[in-house]
Design a protein around this motif. Structure first.
Motif, PDB file in Angstrom:
ATOM      1  N   UNK A 137       0.857  -1.195   0.000  1.00 16.92           N
ATOM      2  CA  UNK A 137       0.000   0.000   0.000  1.00 16.92           C
ATOM      3  C   UNK A 137       0.889   1.239   0.000  1.00 16.92           C
ATOM      4  N   UNK A 138       0.249   2.375  -0.225  1.00 15.24           N
ATOM      5  CA  UNK A 138       0.920   3.674  -0.150  1.00 15.24           C
ATOM      6  C   UNK A 138       0.181   4.530   0.876  1.00 15.24           C
ATOM      7  N   UNK A 139       0.936   5.095   1.845  1.00 14.68           N
ATOM      8  CA  UNK A 139       0.310   5.929   2.877  1.00 14.68           C
ATOM      9  C   UNK A 139       0.091   7.330   2.281  1.00 14.68           C
ATOM     10  N   UNK A 140      -1.168   7.611   2.127  1.00 12.09           N
ATOM     11  CA  UNK A 140      -1.514   8.897   1.524  1.00 12.09           C
ATOM     12  C   UNK A 140      -1.450  10.034   2.560  1.00 12.09           C
ATOM     13  N   UNK A 141      -1.945   9.758   3.791  1.00 14.96           N
ATOM     14  CA  UNK A 141      -1.969  10.784   4.841  1.00 14.96           C
ATOM     15  C   UNK A 141      -2.093  10.113   6.196  1.00 14.96           C
ATOM     16  N   UNK A 142      -1.398  10.666   7.212  1.00 13.52           N
ATOM     17  CA  UNK A 142      -1.562  10.220   8.591  1.00 13.52           C
ATOM     18  C   UNK A 142      -1.369  11.449   9.476  1.00 13.52           C
ATOM     19  N   UNK A 143      -2.312  11.638  10.389  1.00  9.83           N
ATOM     20  CA  UNK A 143      -2.267  12.835  11.258  1.00  9.83           C
ATOM     21  C   UNK A 143      -1.644  12.527  12.607  1.00  9.83           C
ATOM     22  N   UNK A 144      -1.479  11.312  12.945  1.00 14.61           N
ATOM     23  CA  UNK A 144      -0.867  10.942  14.214  1.00 14.61           C
ATOM     24  C   UNK A 144      -1.178   9.500  14.570  1.00 14.61           C
ATOM     25  N   UNK A 145      -0.472   9.008  15.595  1.00 14.74           N
ATOM     26  CA  UNK A 145      -0.703   7.643  16.050  1.00 14.74           C
ATOM     27  C   UNK A 145       0.092   6.616  15.248  1.00 14.74           C
ATOM     28  N   UNK A 146      -0.195   5.376  15.529  1.00 14.26           N
ATOM     29  CA  UNK A 146       0.487   4.254  14.878  1.00 14.26           C
ATOM     30  C   UNK A 146      -0.526   3.496  14.008  1.00 14.26           C
ATOM     31  N   UNK A 147      -0.040   3.015  12.883  1.00 14.17           N
ATOM     32  CA  UNK A 147      -0.888   2.208  11.997  1.00 14.17           C
ATOM     33  C   UNK A 147      -0.902   0.780  12.531  1.00 14.17           C
ATOM     34  N   UNK A 148      -2.101   0.230  12.703  1.00 17.59           N
ATOM     35  CA  UNK A 148      -2.268  -1.144  13.205  1.00 17.59           C
ATOM     36  C   UNK A 148      -3.010  -1.953  12.140  1.00 17.59           C
ATOM     37  N   UNK A 149      -2.434  -3.116  11.808  1.00 15.47           N
ATOM     38  CA  UNK A 149      -3.062  -4.017  10.826  1.00 15.47           C
ATOM     39  C   UNK A 149      -3.195  -5.391  11.459  1.00 15.47           C
ATOM     40  N   UNK A 150      -4.374  -5.982  11.326  1.00 15.35           N
ATOM     41  CA  UNK A 150      -4.639  -7.327  11.858  1.00 15.35           C
ATOM     42  C   UNK A 150      -5.100  -8.239  10.723  1.00 15.35           C
ATOM     43  N   UNK A 151      -4.677  -9.519  10.812  1.00 14.94           N
ATOM     44  CA  UNK A 151      -5.086 -10.546   9.834  1.00 14.94           C
ATOM     45  C   UNK A 151      -5.870 -11.615  10.573  1.00 14.94           C
ATOM     46  N   UNK A 152      -7.143 -11.714  10.242  1.00 20.99           N
ATOM     47  CA  UNK A 152      -8.036 -12.694  10.871  1.00 20.99           C
ATOM     48  C   UNK A 152      -7.976 -12.614  12.395  1.00 20.99           C
ATOM     49  N   UNK A 153      -7.939 -11.333  12.901  1.00 18.29           N
ATOM     50  CA  UNK A 153      -7.944 -11.104  14.341  1.00 18.29           C
ATOM     51  C   UNK A 153      -6.584 -11.119  14.980  1.00 18.29           C
ATOM     52  N   UNK A 154      -5.529 -11.477  14.235  1.00 14.13           N
ATOM     53  CA  UNK A 154      -4.172 -11.515  14.782  1.00 14.13           C
ATOM     54  C   UNK A 154      -3.421 -10.267  14.315  1.00 14.13           C
ATOM     55  N   UNK A 155      -2.876  -9.510  15.277  1.00 13.10           N
ATOM     56  CA  UNK A 155      -2.137  -8.296  14.919  1.00 13.10           C
ATOM     57  C   UNK A 155      -0.825  -8.673  14.231  1.00 13.10           C
ATOM     58  N   UNK A 156      -0.625  -8.100  13.044  1.00 12.51           N
ATOM     59  CA  UNK A 156       0.575  -8.430  12.277  1.00 12.51           C
ATOM     60  C   UNK A 156       1.452  -7.199  12.029  1.00 12.51           C
ATOM     61  N   UNK A 157       0.900  -5.987  12.341  1.00  7.14           N
ATOM     62  CA  UNK A 157       1.692  -4.772  12.084  1.00  7.14           C
ATOM     63  C   UNK A 157       1.243  -3.688  13.052  1.00  7.14           C
ATOM     64  N   UNK A 158       2.208  -3.018  13.664  1.00  8.74           N
ATOM     65  CA  UNK A 158       1.919  -1.898  14.575  1.00  8.74           C
ATOM     66  C   UNK A 158       3.166  -1.012  14.577  1.00  8.74           C
ATOM     67  N   UNK A 159       3.072   0.093  13.831  1.00  8.84           N
ATOM     68  CA  UNK A 159       4.268   0.929  13.695  1.00  8.84           C
ATOM     69  C   UNK A 159       3.882   2.358  13.329  1.00  8.84           C
ATOM     70  N   UNK A 160       4.823   3.260  13.620  1.00  7.98           N
ATOM     71  CA  UNK A 160       4.669   4.658  13.212  1.00  7.98           C
ATOM     72  C   UNK A 160       5.071   4.751  11.744  1.00  7.98           C
ATOM     73  N   UNK A 161       4.233   5.378  10.953  1.00  5.95           N
ATOM     74  CA  UNK A 161       4.490   5.493   9.525  1.00  5.95           C
ATOM     75  C   UNK A 161       4.423   6.961   9.112  1.00  5.95           C
ATOM     76  N   UNK A 162       4.953   7.214   7.945  1.00  5.33           N
ATOM     77  CA  UNK A 162       4.940   8.569   7.412  1.00  5.33           C
ATOM     78  C   UNK A 162       4.235   8.586   6.062  1.00  5.33           C
ATOM     79  N   UNK A 163       3.656   9.688   5.760  1.00  5.76           N
ATOM     80  CA  UNK A 163       2.964   9.841   4.482  1.00  5.76           C
ATOM     81  C   UNK A 163       3.945   9.650   3.330  1.00  5.76           C
ATOM     82  N   UNK A 164       3.456   8.961   2.305  1.00  4.80           N
ATOM     83  CA  UNK A 164       4.271   8.730   1.121  1.00  4.80           C
ATOM     84  C   UNK A 164       5.071   7.458   1.158  1.00  4.80           C
TER      85      UNK A 164
END
Length: 402
Positions: A137-164
């Motif tokens: 994916x491409x991060x178009x915009x983030x105003x704050x916080x950490x991006x969290x992604x879960x797969x079938x209820x299991x957290x697989x990603x939790x990190x601070x990201x930057x736009x672009x």
């Protein structure tokens, strides 16, 4: 004048009588000997071949049974080897990169008074043959916080990201099933209750390397007759593989579910024959399967060769005493072989060999009798049945008859 007319009529009558006589003589000459003799009233004499007159032999009375056995099925083999050729086999796997699912935009937010998560469902029809599953994916915009992604209820990603930024994430097959859901969210602003953290993603895709296994295996059928199966001595499989050694996986060959080969053969070189266990092949239909882990094989010149053991035709023995032998020589007794079969449909042909003397039989009847009086000897005698096609003999009798 009248005299001349009478002479002409007499001559015509004589010619007619002569023609009739010639026709009658020709008719008599052309008659079969028996019918001609009967017509002329002559006596006839006939010579009966006792060795082939079954009816005459059956009318005789049994004085003594010299031998009574039940031979059963006696196989006839016209050849000692059978070849079962198979067509050229092409098996292969094909791996290609596929987009399993895609979404133009994903949006999530988190605040004290509002919350929004985004879900992204995708399917993996064949998990076992799908590898290198990646979320991009491409991060178009983030105003704050950490991006969290879960797969079938299991957290697989939790990190601070930057736009672009675009950070591909490898999705583990440990959490994967055929139907899957990715959940995108952003962490809370915490004590800054007046703020709302937002994240916006674009060009969201799940891609993977998918291996097609539709042509990974090939199954064929070969047949073994009952006679062939009953007399098997050895079965071998031969083939020539065409492949690229560094680009193929193991080749597996199975017969009726029994694995007979598993390995990488020498490409483009004729294989040494593989010997197959006789327990792995059956009478009637047999299935042989060729398969590969990956890569491409072209298998040609495939043959299954069955070598048959030599048929040992049954030999039976009977005794003839001096007195009995003398009676046979003096024509007081006869020695009869009788074969009893199991049906009146099939044609039964072959030889009955008595002390090296051959007596032939050819019949559709349920029994057949042969006079072997001229073939017997005093003392021990041997009789062998050697069919010219597979036959079932319910009973064999050697009788002293009168």
């Amino acid at each position: 004048m009248k005299a001349a007319t009478k002479r002409g009529q007499a001559a015509s009558a004589a010619v007619l009588v002569a023609i009739i006589a010639i026709v009658l003589i020709g008719f008599v000459i052309l008659l079969p000997p028996a019918d001609r003799a009967e017509l002329l009233g002559e006596g006839t004499t006939s010579k009966t071949n006792t060795s082939s007159d079954t009816t005459d032999l059956e009318d005789l009375v049994i004085e003594k049974t010299l031998l009574e056995v039940t031979p059963g099925r006696i196989d006839y083999l016209a050849q000692d080897k059978f070849e079962h050729p198979l067509p050229v086999v092409t098996i292969y796997t094909q791996t290609e990169s596929r987009v399993l699912a895609e979404k133009n935009r994903v949006y999530a937010k988190e605040g004290v008074f509002s919350e929004e998560v985004s879900t992204f469902p995708f399917a993996v029809p064949d998990v076992e043959n799908t590898k290198n599953i990646i979320l991009s994916f491409v991060i178009e915009e983030i105003t704050g916080g950490r991006l969290v992604i879960s797969l079938n209820g299991e957290e697989i990603y939790n990190a601070v990201v930057e736009a672009g930024s675009a950070s591909p994430i490898i999705l583990s097959k440990n959490y994967m099933s055929q139907d899957n859901t990715l959940t995108f969210s952003v962490t809370s602003p915490g004590i800054a209750f007046w703020k709302t953290n937002e994240v916006s993603l674009k060009n969201v895709q799940v891609v993977a390397d998918v291996t097609s296994i539709e042509s990974q295996s090939s199954r064929h059928v070969f047949l073994l007759s009952e006679t062939e199966k009953n007399n098997l001595e050895r079965v071998t499989l031969k083939f020539q593989p065409e492949c690229v050694y560094d680009a193929v996986g193991k080749l597996t060959i199975a017969i009726n579910g029994h694995e007979v080969y598993n390995g990488i053969p020498d490409c483009d070189i004729a294989m040494i024959p593989l010997e197959i266990s006789l327990e792995n092949v059956y009478q009637g239909e047999n299935k042989i399967t060729f398969s590969t882990e990956h890569g491409m094989y072209i298998l040609s010149h495939i043959t299954l060769d069955s070598n048959l053991k030599e048929v040992d035709f049954p030999t039976y023995y009977f005794e003839l005493s001096h007195e009995e032998y003398t009676q046979v020589q003096d024509k007081e007794m006869r020695v009869r072989v009788r074969l009893d079969f199991v049906d009146v449909v099939t044609r039964k042909t072959g030889d009955v060999i008595v002390n090296g003397h051959i007596e032939q039989f050819d019949t559709k009847d349920v029994f057949y009798a042969i006079d072997i009086s001229d073939d017997v000897e005093q003392g021990n005698n041997a009789v062998k049945i050697k069919p010219k096609k597979t036959v079932e003999v319910r009973k064999l009798d050697v009788d002293l008859v009168k």
